[in-house]
Design a protein around this motif. Structure first.
Motif, PDB file in Angstrom:
ATOM      1  N   VAL A 205       0.842  -1.193   0.000  1.00  0.00           N
ATOM      2  CA  VAL A 205       0.000   0.000   0.000  1.00  0.00           C
ATOM      3  C   VAL A 205       0.878   1.244   0.000  1.00  0.00           C
ATOM      4  O   VAL A 205       0.653   2.187  -0.749  1.00  0.00           O
ATOM      5  N   GLU A 206       1.912   1.202   0.831  1.00  0.00           N
ATOM      6  CA  GLU A 206       2.761   2.375   0.984  1.00  0.00           C
ATOM      7  C   GLU A 206       3.383   2.788  -0.344  1.00  0.00           C
ATOM      8  O   GLU A 206       3.502   3.961  -0.642  1.00  0.00           O
ATOM      9  N   ARG A 208       2.150   2.118  -3.240  1.00  0.00           N
ATOM     10  CA  ARG A 208       1.089   2.152  -4.250  1.00  0.00           C
ATOM     11  C   ARG A 208       1.266   1.071  -5.309  1.00  0.00           C
ATOM     12  O   ARG A 208       1.164   1.334  -6.498  1.00  0.00           O
ATOM     13  N   LEU A 212      -6.627  -0.124  -4.371  1.00  0.00           N
ATOM     14  CA  LEU A 212      -7.414  -0.162  -3.144  1.00  0.00           C
ATOM     15  C   LEU A 212      -8.844   0.247  -3.426  1.00  0.00           C
ATOM     16  O   LEU A 212      -9.091   1.212  -4.157  1.00  0.00           O
ATOM     17  N   ALA A 214     -12.422   0.492  -0.950  1.00  0.00           N
ATOM     18  CA  ALA A 214     -13.210   0.238   0.259  1.00  0.00           C
ATOM     19  C   ALA A 214     -12.471  -0.651   1.253  1.00  0.00           C
ATOM     20  O   ALA A 214     -13.025  -1.585   1.809  1.00  0.00           O
ATOM     21  N   GLY A 215     -11.215  -0.375   1.448  1.00  0.00           N
ATOM     22  CA  GLY A 215     -10.468  -1.091   2.458  1.00  0.00           C
ATOM     23  C   GLY A 215      -9.903  -2.427   2.015  1.00  0.00           C
ATOM     24  O   GLY A 215      -9.209  -3.095   2.775  1.00  0.00           O
TER      25      GLY A 215
ATOM     26  N   ARG B 248     -11.898   7.685   2.191  1.00  0.00           N
ATOM     27  CA  ARG B 248     -13.222   7.052   2.127  1.00  0.00           C
ATOM     28  C   ARG B 248     -13.278   5.946   1.083  1.00  0.00           C
ATOM     29  O   ARG B 248     -13.658   4.813   1.376  1.00  0.00           O
ATOM     30  N   ASP B 249     -12.889   6.279  -0.145  1.00  0.00           N
ATOM     31  CA  ASP B 249     -13.070   5.312  -1.223  1.00  0.00           C
ATOM     32  C   ASP B 249     -12.035   4.194  -1.176  1.00  0.00           C
ATOM     33  O   ASP B 249     -12.363   3.031  -1.380  1.00  0.00           O
ATOM     34  N   ASP B 250     -10.798   4.555  -0.927  1.00  0.00           N
ATOM     35  CA  ASP B 250      -9.755   3.545  -0.999  1.00  0.00           C
ATOM     36  C   ASP B 250      -9.655   2.734   0.282  1.00  0.00           C
ATOM     37  O   ASP B 250      -9.601   1.511   0.256  1.00  0.00           O
ATOM     38  N   PHE B 251      -9.606   3.432   1.401  1.00  0.00           N
ATOM     39  CA  PHE B 251      -9.399   2.712   2.649  1.00  0.00           C
ATOM     40  C   PHE B 251     -10.713   2.349   3.346  1.00  0.00           C
ATOM     41  O   PHE B 251     -10.716   1.597   4.312  1.00  0.00           O
ATOM     42  N   TYR B 289       1.234   6.140   1.097  1.00  0.00           N
ATOM     43  CA  TYR B 289       0.289   6.033  -0.018  1.00  0.00           C
ATOM     44  C   TYR B 289      -0.187   7.415  -0.451  1.00  0.00           C
ATOM     45  O   TYR B 289      -0.341   7.698  -1.631  1.00  0.00           O
ATOM     46  N   VAL B 292       2.845  12.412  -2.175  1.00  0.00           N
ATOM     47  CA  VAL B 292       3.304  12.494  -3.558  1.00  0.00           C
ATOM     48  C   VAL B 292       4.377  13.570  -3.699  1.00  0.00           C
ATOM     49  O   VAL B 292       5.383  13.385  -4.364  1.00  0.00           O
ATOM     50  N   ILE B 305       6.637  10.539  -9.949  1.00  0.00           N
ATOM     51  CA  ILE B 305       5.835   9.340  -9.771  1.00  0.00           C
ATOM     52  C   ILE B 305       5.908   8.457 -10.999  1.00  0.00           C
ATOM     53  O   ILE B 305       6.187   8.916 -12.101  1.00  0.00           O
ATOM     54  N   ARG B 306       5.635   7.199 -10.761  1.00  0.00           N
ATOM     55  CA  ARG B 306       5.742   6.227 -11.845  1.00  0.00           C
ATOM     56  C   ARG B 306       4.542   6.314 -12.766  1.00  0.00           C
ATOM     57  O   ARG B 306       3.473   6.783 -12.394  1.00  0.00           O
ATOM     58  N   ARG B 307       4.745   5.888 -13.979  1.00  0.00           N
ATOM     59  CA  ARG B 307       3.632   5.773 -14.933  1.00  0.00           C
ATOM     60  C   ARG B 307       3.413   4.306 -15.210  1.00  0.00           C
ATOM     61  O   ARG B 307       4.361   3.534 -15.137  1.00  0.00           O
ATOM     62  N   PRO B 308       2.240   3.858 -15.591  1.00  0.00           N
ATOM     63  CA  PRO B 308       1.015   4.644 -15.615  1.00  0.00           C
ATOM     64  C   PRO B 308       0.608   5.100 -14.217  1.00  0.00           C
ATOM     65  O   PRO B 308       1.034   4.512 -13.236  1.00  0.00           O
ATOM     66  N   LEU B 309      -0.222   6.109 -14.162  1.00  0.00           N
ATOM     67  CA  LEU B 309      -0.601   6.655 -12.864  1.00  0.00           C
ATOM     68  C   LEU B 309      -1.447   5.665 -12.080  1.00  0.00           C
ATOM     69  O   LEU B 309      -2.327   5.007 -12.617  1.00  0.00           O
ATOM     70  N   HIS B 310      -1.151   5.594 -10.810  1.00  0.00           N
ATOM     71  CA  HIS B 310      -1.964   4.770  -9.912  1.00  0.00           C
ATOM     72  C   HIS B 310      -3.381   5.359  -9.875  1.00  0.00           C
ATOM     73  O   HIS B 310      -3.545   6.583  -9.952  1.00  0.00           O
ATOM     74  N   PRO B 311      -4.398   4.490  -9.766  1.00  0.00           N
ATOM     75  CA  PRO B 311      -5.772   5.010  -9.757  1.00  0.00           C
ATOM     76  C   PRO B 311      -5.998   6.156  -8.781  1.00  0.00           C
ATOM     77  O   PRO B 311      -6.761   7.078  -9.086  1.00  0.00           O
ATOM     78  N   ILE B 313      -3.834   8.412  -7.903  1.00  0.00           N
ATOM     79  CA  ILE B 313      -3.242   9.633  -8.453  1.00  0.00           C
ATOM     80  C   ILE B 313      -4.091  10.167  -9.593  1.00  0.00           C
ATOM     81  O   ILE B 313      -4.335  11.377  -9.691  1.00  0.00           O
TER      82      ILE B 313
END
Lengths: 504, 520
Positions: A205-206, A208, A212, A214-215, B248-251, B289, B292, B305-311, B313
């Motif tokens: 995760v750290e 990337r 991710l 919803a957890g 909210r969305d990711d974690f 995470y 940036v 940052i690396r490409r392709p972009l992480h969702p 980012i």
């Protein structure tokens, strides 16, 4: 007298029902099987071994672990570490496969006993054991690794095809990281994914490297390795704590305890820490007044701090911390250090200085602070390792934190103008070998003195190995630059019966 | 219960004062700032007068109505409600309207602060927020509080069984601010009596984030250092948007409270049970995470940052694009002068392109940032450079957008479980502004300069009393002021959080008796 014996079932035949008593039960001998080279060390060994084996196996393993730790202190990359360690690890080509794996198994558990006693040792042990495990896991071929992972029964949920289609773009973005975007679409679709709580894979995760939502972390198949490693270290830490609790019962055994004590004491690492107070160099005038002069011997990290301080008459928290400890390391006394800071912070009032900064300096010297701080002398000067992991600023390691242009400017201001050296530094920086760059600069600045020192045999090669501590840099630099003076003084001392004191 | 409560009122200050003075005396051993010995005396003296106040109050017993005595913990009322206050005033514990003495009151005026903490601070909700249950638990009792006293001494490891006692200590010591730390495995006040050091360790704390405008000093042009205006506040607005979405969305976190830090930044408190229980490693993972923009003043390009972009980012980039155009290019105009524009040029690849841009801009000084940003593409299209890699240029432009808009977090705050952070609703001693929660639903409307100050709030109470003296309904002091919407927002946040925790508990224990008696 003993009355309870009537109804007791013969102890050998009794079923050990209560799990709490299980740990007191006699170990029943069980032939261990070692289908894989890798081992999660879940079940302790139960067969008999001799005392010599006990000691020898443990020492053998310890040697490898110490080597591993040394590699990490020297900032070697995983690949370098692997090549360094490889000859030390037995190869599984021989017929003694079983014997080796058994030794691996036993020695691990012996060392667990030796290193469970204190939290410090436990942390260190689990760190290096995890490193070893990671190394072996990486070295295994795919098939064997897959079989091993299969045998672990770690629960992870596969991502369904439907979900995969739905999240195709996101997953593709994550997955092609490692391939530099060159991976074909076909290959991406073939990749299998699994879904776990993100907390199971914090390192992914750290950086990337997972998607991710919803957890949940969506982990591509090849990253599952990292999950196995996390699991390994988590289990090991837990097991070590249990071992620690069981240790007192071992005290009665007067054959093993001395061996174990001896083992944990000899887990000696190459010295990356720097002795706190006895480092003052004879004859050097280390005072606040002399600091500008001495700063020519500083490594770039400290020199940059010194310059920032002169320029701004201020340093931020981490800068003050790093610099104070460094100054302590070169032998500046607390009183002189306070004078130095007071003079340097020349835009503030005495009151502000006393209120906001004095304490911090005294804390670093262990003059104030909690009991443990005072006893510990306020902490030791930062090693390169520590400096590199600091948040960037005027503090930290310039080789790591500066852009090449700014680094070059800093080096030039310190008198390093040689194109070859700057080019070398640039390459080292690109390969993230910051300590190499630092040593390169050191060798350049002192090349005449180094040559003389070796020619005249004043310093041996061993004294001139790679520098991994800013204070070592200073000490060596000072000694080299003052070689002539030192020798003179030594002669004087010998001749004058020792009554001529150095440093006026 | 209520009886005991009123006894505590009279009894404890003396004992507390002693304990406090003791604690003060040995701050030296664990506090950052040196405390001159005289402070201990001073604090003690202050405490003594407080005690006298209480004693006088007690002797004048008949004046206190019976129902006031019984206004214990069970009461729904916030402590300092107006019917009681006139009596307190007669004892001189606080002046009725400090505003009468003129507007020149400094925010750190102890009397103003005292009135604020006595009458307006939402102690009850603060307690419920940290306690996660209406009845006191270790979540609150073992929680560390740290006070910054008026003389800048820093008092750590304070803990309180209930919010009443916390309130009392705050009123006694009148700290210029106080901070909230983690819940420990034992009571922080007992930490020295524990035999081994591992018995005292932090267990849980909200996951916190700190965004501060000083970190934007190299890209904001309107203000610097401690000053802010609505223009540069937009940096905080975008930061909140991005971080909030990721959390909210990711974690999958639900209970995220954003709080204005009182001067030039914002704090986030993520209060989900899962977030609170995270260890340092997990906190570090989230911080990494989200981070940036890296590096200090000498690092050169700060976004790599690396490409392709992480969702994460690419989502952030989408959200930040319009902000970049409107709030950065148009409002901040960060590259107007040629020195400023040099900063932009250094971030671009391809020497030839950079050279022709430099020439173009030098010939028309004062060209706006919007035009300069557009120039990059126009010049690139005219073929100023033969071997221009359009891919690399696009990447560089994305990096620049991120460098100028992406949240700059002070991630040290987020990484450690035992980091302390200023409590919500505390008054910022420099500005007098209250650290109020920020409503993320109307994030764009939040104006840091419109946040109520302690001076204005006290005035508002008085103004209200004059106009609507005789309402029958019991109105609490905070309801008379512009603090009302903020406290209501905090309240509903806390209630939702508590309900959620309770449901989990009920599910686990199937034991409704314990909890059923409370009501919200």
């Amino acid at each position: 007298m003993i009355r309870q014996d009537f109804n007791r079932i013969d102890s050998k035949r009794r079923n050990v029902v209560d799990h709490r008593k299980k740990q007191f039960a006699d170990p029943s001998y069980k032939e261990a099987q070692y289908p894989h080279r890798l081992n999660f060390y879940a079940t302790p060994p139960t067969a008999d071994i001799t005392l010599e084996q006990f000691e020898q196996w443990a020492i053998d393993r310890l040697r490898i672990l110490a080597e591993l730790e040394a590699c990490s202190f020297r900032n070697k990359t995983p690949a370098e570490t692997a090549t360094h360690i490889k000859p030390l690890l037995d190869n599984s080509s021989s017929t003694q496969l079983f014997a080796q794996r058994q030794k691996d198994h036993y020695s691990h558990f012996i060392l667990r006993l030796a290193f469970a006693a204190t939290e410090d040792l436990r942390r260190r042990f689990s760190r290096v054991e995890t490193m070893l495990f990671r190394l072996r896991l990486g070295a295994d071929d795919m098939r064997e690794r897959a079989a091993f992972v299969q045998s672990l029964n770690i629960d992870w949920e596969p991502v369904t095809d439907e979900e995969r289609r739905e999240l195709a773009t996101e997953l593709a973005a994550v997955s092609s990281f490692a391939y530099g975007g060159k991976k074909t679409l076909q290959a991406q679709e073939d990749e299998s994914w699994c879904k776990v709580d993100w907390e199971r894979v914090p390192d992914l995760v750290e950086t990337r490297r997972v998607f991710l939502r919803a957890g949940k972390a969506y982990v591509p198949a090849r990253e599952q390795q990292s999950m196995v490693i996390t699991e390994f270290s988590a289990r090991l830490e837990r097991a070590l704590e249990l071992t620690a609790r069981a240790l007192p019962r071992l005290d009665e055994d007067d054959r093993l305890t001395p061996i174990l004590n001896h083992l944990s004491k000899t887990f000696i690492v190459p010295d990356a820490t720097f002795g706190g107070n006895n480092t003052a160099i004879d004859g050097a005038e280390i005072t606040a007044r002399n600091m500008d002069n001495l700063s020519q011997h500083f490594p770039m990290c400290a020199m940059n701090l010194h310059k920032s301080l002169k320029r701004d008459a201020h340093l931020k928290h981490f800068g003050r911390l790093q610099y104070t400890l460094f100054l302590k390391g070169i032998g500046l006394s607390l009183e002189e250090c306070l004078v130095f800071w007071r003079q340097s912070f020349n835009r503030i009032t005495d009151d502000t200085f006393n209120k906001e900064y004095r304490y911090g300096v005294r804390y670093s010297y262990g003059d104030v602070g909690g009991d443990s701080n005072r006893r510990g002398g306020g902490g030791s000067p930062y090693s390169c390792q520590k400096v590199m992991t600091m948040p960037p600023g005027p503090h930290g390691c310039p080789y790591g934190h500066f852009s090449m242009d700014n680094l070059a400017a800093l080096l030039q201001s310190a008198g390093v103008n040689d194109r070859g050296v700057l080019q070398g530094v640039k390459e080292d920086k690109e390969h993230k070998k910051f300590h190499m760059a630092c040593n390169r600069v050191f060798e350049h600045i002192h090349k005449n003195e180094l040559k003389r020192a070796i020619d005249e045999g004043i310093m041996t090669e061993a004294q001139l190995e790679t520098i991994v501590h800013p204070n070592e840099y200073f000490k060596r630099s000072y000694l080299l630059k003052n070689m002539g003076k030192m020798q003179q003084q030594q002669q004087q001392q010998q001749g004058g019966g020792g009554d001529v004191k150095m440093g006026e | 219960m209520a009886d005991a409560g009123s006894f505590i009122h009279v009894d404890t200050p003396a004992a507390d004062a002693k304990a406090g003075a003791e604690a003060e005396g040995d701050t030296d051993s664990y506090v950052h700032v040196d405390t001159p010995a005289s402070d201990a005396v001073q604090v003690k003296a202050e405490a003594d007068t407080e005690t006298e106040d209480q004693v006088i109050k007690n002797t004048k017993g008949p004046e206190i109505k019976l129902e006031d005595l019984f206004e214990g913990m069970d009461s729904d009322d916030e402590f300092p409600s107006s019917p009681v206050s006139p009596k307190r005033e007669s004892f001189g514990s606080f002046p009725s309207s400090p505003s009468e003495n003129g507007v020149s009151h400094k925010a750190s005026d102890p009397e103003l602060m005292r009135s604020f903490y006595q009458r307006l601070f939402p102690w009850r909700y603060l307690f419920q927020w940290l306690n996660h249950s209406p009845t006191p638990t270790n979540d609150f009792g073992h929680r560390e509080f740290a006070f910054t006293l008026q003389n800048d001494a820093y008092l750590r490891y304070q803990s309180f069984p209930t919010s009443d006692l916390l309130r009392k200590d705050v009123l006694r010591l009148m700290p210029s601010r106080f901070e909230i730390g983690p819940v420990y495995s034992a009571n922080p006040r007992d930490r020295k009596t524990l035999r081994n050091s591992t018995a005292f360790r932090p267990l849980a704390k909200e996951l916190c984030f700190d965004i501060d405008l000083t970190d934007y000093d190299d890209i904001r042009t309107c203000c610097d250092k401690t000053t802010i205006c609505i223009k540069c506040w937009q940096f905080i607005t975008m930061a909140i948007k991005v971080v909030d979405a990721a959390l909210r969305d990711d974690f999958g976190f639900k209970y995220i409270m954003w709080v204005y830090s009182g001067r030039r930044g914002a704090h986030a408190w993520v209060c989900d049970k899962k977030a609170r229980a995270m260890d340092d490693q997990k906190r570090k993972a989230i911080a990494g995470y989200l981070e940036v923009v890296r590096g200090g003043e000498k690092s050169g390009k700060k976004v790599n940052i690396r490409r392709p972009l992480h969702p994460h980012i690419s989502r952030s980039l989408d959200a930040l694009k319009t902000h970049f155009q409107e709030d950065v290019l148009e409002v901040q105009d960060p590259w107007r002068s040629s020195e400023q524009a040099e900063k932009l040029l250094q971030l671009l690849p391809d020497a030839q392109l950079v050279e022709s841009l430099r020439k173009k801009w030098d010939s028309s000084p004062g060209r706006s940032s919007v035009s300069k940003w557009a120039d990059i593409d126009t010049v690139a299209k005219t073929g100023a450079s033969q071997k221009l890699d359009s891919r690399a240029l696009l990447d560089a432009k994305q990096d620049i957008v991120l460098e100028y808009t992406y949240p700059r977090l002070d991630i040290e705050v987020s990484k450690k479980l035992n980091h302390l952070l200023k409590s919500p609703f505390v008054v910022h001693p420099g500005t007098g502004r209250v650290c109020v929660p920020i409503d993320t639903r109307s994030l764009g409307d939040f104006d840091p300069l419109g946040v109520p100050t302690v001076q204005s709030l006290i005035k508002e109470i008085d103004a209200w009393q004059e106009s609507e003296e005789d309402t029958e309904k019991h109105v609490q002091d905070w309801e008379k002021t512009s603090l009302k919407p903020y406290i209501e927002q905090f309240r509903s946040f806390v209630i939702a959080l508590m309900r959620d925790e309770r449901e989990v508990k009920v599910k686990q224990e199937r034991d409704e008796d314990e909890i059923g008696s409370t009501d919200f």
